[in-house]
Design an enzyme around this catalytic site. Structure first.
Site, PDB file in Angstrom:
ATOM      1  CG  ASP A 185      -2.037   0.940   1.163  1.00 24.63           C
ATOM      2  OD1 ASP A 185      -2.160   1.621   0.132  1.00 24.63           O
ATOM      3  OD2 ASP A 185      -2.809   1.028   2.138  1.00 24.63           O
ATOM      4  CG  ASP A 220      -3.026   3.963  -3.984  1.00 24.46           C
ATOM      5  OD1 ASP A 220      -3.950   3.171  -4.226  1.00 24.46           O
ATOM      6  OD2 ASP A 220      -3.154   4.901  -3.188  1.00 24.46           O
ATOM      7  CD  GLU A 221      -5.275  -0.604  -1.327  1.00 22.31           C
ATOM      8  OE1 GLU A 221      -5.638  -1.731  -0.965  1.00 22.31           O
ATOM      9  OE2 GLU A 221      -6.019   0.389  -1.316  1.00 22.31           O
TER      10      GLU A 221
END
Lengths: 133, 433
Positions: free
Chosen positions: B16, B108-109
């Site tokens: 993350d 973004d993960e």
């Protein structure tokens, strides 16, 4: 042209010959080439671009307006060209080790060498210098 | 039942990024490191806040004007999605160096499964995860938080425990200890309704839930609830979706406008402007859409949308205007204030596939193609606002004025041979050296 035949296999009926080709030798030879992209920038995930503005490295052939490929996360060796933050200033210099202590060397007689007083943060190691005419 | 014997039946990492958009900006501009930075200038709203800004109480969704009041030194930047996408792609590529099993969960993960790879990497699962985190941090130059556990749900819980730059391992043995402290509503995929229901049965923590017998869980919850229960008990229900996300499966354009409006023509003009921009992008990539989705966002941030299937794949606003107008008629309510409109062109196919059907007039379609070729070349030469449809005229004017200073630095800092439309796919470090 090459042909293929069934030999010494009495259980298989002979059905005739087939024409086969070797293909173009040029195709195979080209397997051993790399793209321009892979050549200039082999480590894609850690590479960044930066534009040069100073002439501090002019004697190393790095001019203002040149574009550099900079690799992040790499430990510099003595003699590498690096981008570093020294005492709150960002510079392009040779990275040199003197008895294990790092200092930064310009490639221009009008600049002096930099010995970091408080901090030296490496932004990246320069891997290529590009100039488009 | 619930308890686990082996400590690592499976090993899944959740990666993350910390304040991703703001971190990318700080990575390409090291001068911004340690400073409060927010992105979203073009929308007048905080889209992402760096941890320095968050520490001052500036959160995502806050109006820029208020954020500036909270912190006069705030660095406000327009969103540079091109650079963020480059970082995102790199993140997943680096993860694939460690294991082929990588899920691109969002920009973004992501998840990475490393089960069975201890021998390959010559170290334990937490050590592999630590190496991955170190590589991501040093090569990308952004803060990354990592959680390692037995399932995606538990890995998510792990990464949430410590942020930013966190590193948390939840092995089979540590699982109960962590779940005991975790409120049930903080579990991934447990919504407010489910947690309310569970609380009525005296379930307050994630461990209360995980320790319930299966018959009970099956009786009160549907399939996803039972799956969450299994995942909390360390049994993988949700495998990683490892397909690489394809680019341009959809093209979307959204714009917020100020001031909000309840004028039917004004809002429609905004919508049509997005349709034109999306179509132009589709034509540039030689794509046509089989489906078009429109949505309107009200001033209270609630959004409403409708979608239409097209008889023939298209990337021409002239063709799309009538279905768009029809959907708009259903969505628009003159008693409401609207703040943004959006369009998504979906089910894209290569433009060559969009053949004319038997009963259409091929001449008319050819004419339309020629008209749009001319429009595209005019826009290329004289800018985006050179030619547009009358329906979007009012939007073109207002946007044109307010868009100054809203262009990301990268789009103005062009290298020789780059154009406003196409740049090298490498992030550009924005410091003077």
């Amino acid at each position: 042209m090459a042909t293929s035949m069934a030999i010494n296999l009495p259980t298989l009926p002979f059905r005739g010959t087939v024409a086969a080709s070797w293909g173009s030798p040029a195709e195979e030879e080209l397997l051993d080439t790399i793209s321009f992209d892979d050549w200039i920038n082999p480590n894609k995930e850690s590479s960044f671009l930066i534009k040069v503005s100073s002439d501090a490295m002019i004697d190393a052939g790095i001019h203002p307006d040149d574009v550099l490929i900079v690799e992040r996360g790499k430990k510099p060796k003595s003699g590498d060209v690096v981008i570093a933050e020294v005492d709150n200033e960002w510079v392009l210099r040779y990275y040199q080790l003197d008895n294990g202590k790092p200092f930064l060397l310009p490639a221009n007689g009008r600049y002096e060498e930099l010995i970091p007083h408080t901090t030296l943060v490496l932004i990246g190691v320069v891997k290529a210098c590009i100039r488009k005419y | 039942m619930p308890g686990l014997v082996r400590s690592w039946p499976r090993a899944i990492i959740h990666v993350d990024c910390d304040a991703f958009f703001a971190s990318c900006e700080q990575a390409v501009n090291p001068k911004l490191k340690g400073k409060p930075v927010v992105t979203g200038k073009e929308r007048n709203i905080v889209a992402a806040a760096s941890y320095e800004a968050k520490a001052l109480g500036i959160k995502r969704g806050v109006a820029l004007w208020d954020a500036k009041k909270m912190c006069p030194d705030l660095v406000v930047l327009p969103s540079d999605y091109e650079t963020y996408s480059l970082f995102s792609k790199r993140m997943f590529q680096i993860m694939r160096r460690f294991t082929p099993s990588v899920e691109e969960y969002s920009i973004d993960e992501g998840f990475a499964e490393i089960t069975g790879l201890r021998r390959v990497h010559h170290c334990s699962y937490p050590e592999i995860a630590k190496q991955l985190q170190n590589t991501l941090t040093s090569e990308l130059g952004i803060g990354i938080t990592v959680g390692v556990s037995l399932t995606k749900t538990l890995a998510k819980i792990a990464s949430k425990k410590q942020k930013p730059k966190g590193f948390t391992v939840i092995s089979g043995q540590e699982r109960e200890m962590v779940l005991r402290e975790l409120p049930i509503e903080d579990v991934w995929n447990v919504g407010p309704n489910t947690s309310e229901l569970l609380k009525r049965f005296g379930i307050v923590t994630a461990l209360d839930f995980a320790n319930k017998p299966e018959e009970f869980v099956r009786k009160i919850l549907t399939k996803p609830g039972v799956e969450t229960w299994n995942e909390l008990n360390g049994r993988v229900m949700w495998e990683l979706e490892t397909a690489e996300k394809e680019e341009y499966q959809t093209i979307s354009k959204t714009k917020t406008f100020t001031p909000p409006s309840s004028d039917k023509d004004v809002v429609f003009a905004q919508l049509m402007k997005n349709v034109e921009a999306a179509c132009m992008k589709a034509r540039r990539y030689h794509q046509s859409a089989k489906k078009i989705i429109i949505f309107l966002r009200r001033n209270d941030h609630k959004a409403f949308g409708l979608e239409a299937k097209l008889l023939r794949p298209s990337s021409y606003p002239t063709e799309l205007i009538s279905p768009v107008r029809e959907m708009y008629g259903h969505l628009f309510n003159s008693k409401e204030l609207y703040r943004s409109t959006g369009v998504i062109m979906a089910d894209l196919v290569p433009a060559s596939h969009s053949q004319t059907s038997l009963f259409e007039e091929p001449n008319r379609i050819q004419d339309m193609q020629r008209v749009y070729e001319a429009i595209d070349s005019l826009r290329d030469k004289y800018g985006k606002y050179a030619v547009y449809h009358a329906a979007s005229m009012s939007a073109q004017k207002t946007q044109h004025l307010s868009s100054r200073g809203d262009v990301p630095v990268r789009k103005d800092l062009l290298l020789k041979g780059e154009t406003k439309r196409q740049r090298l796919p490498l992030p550009l470090i924005q410091i003077t050296i």
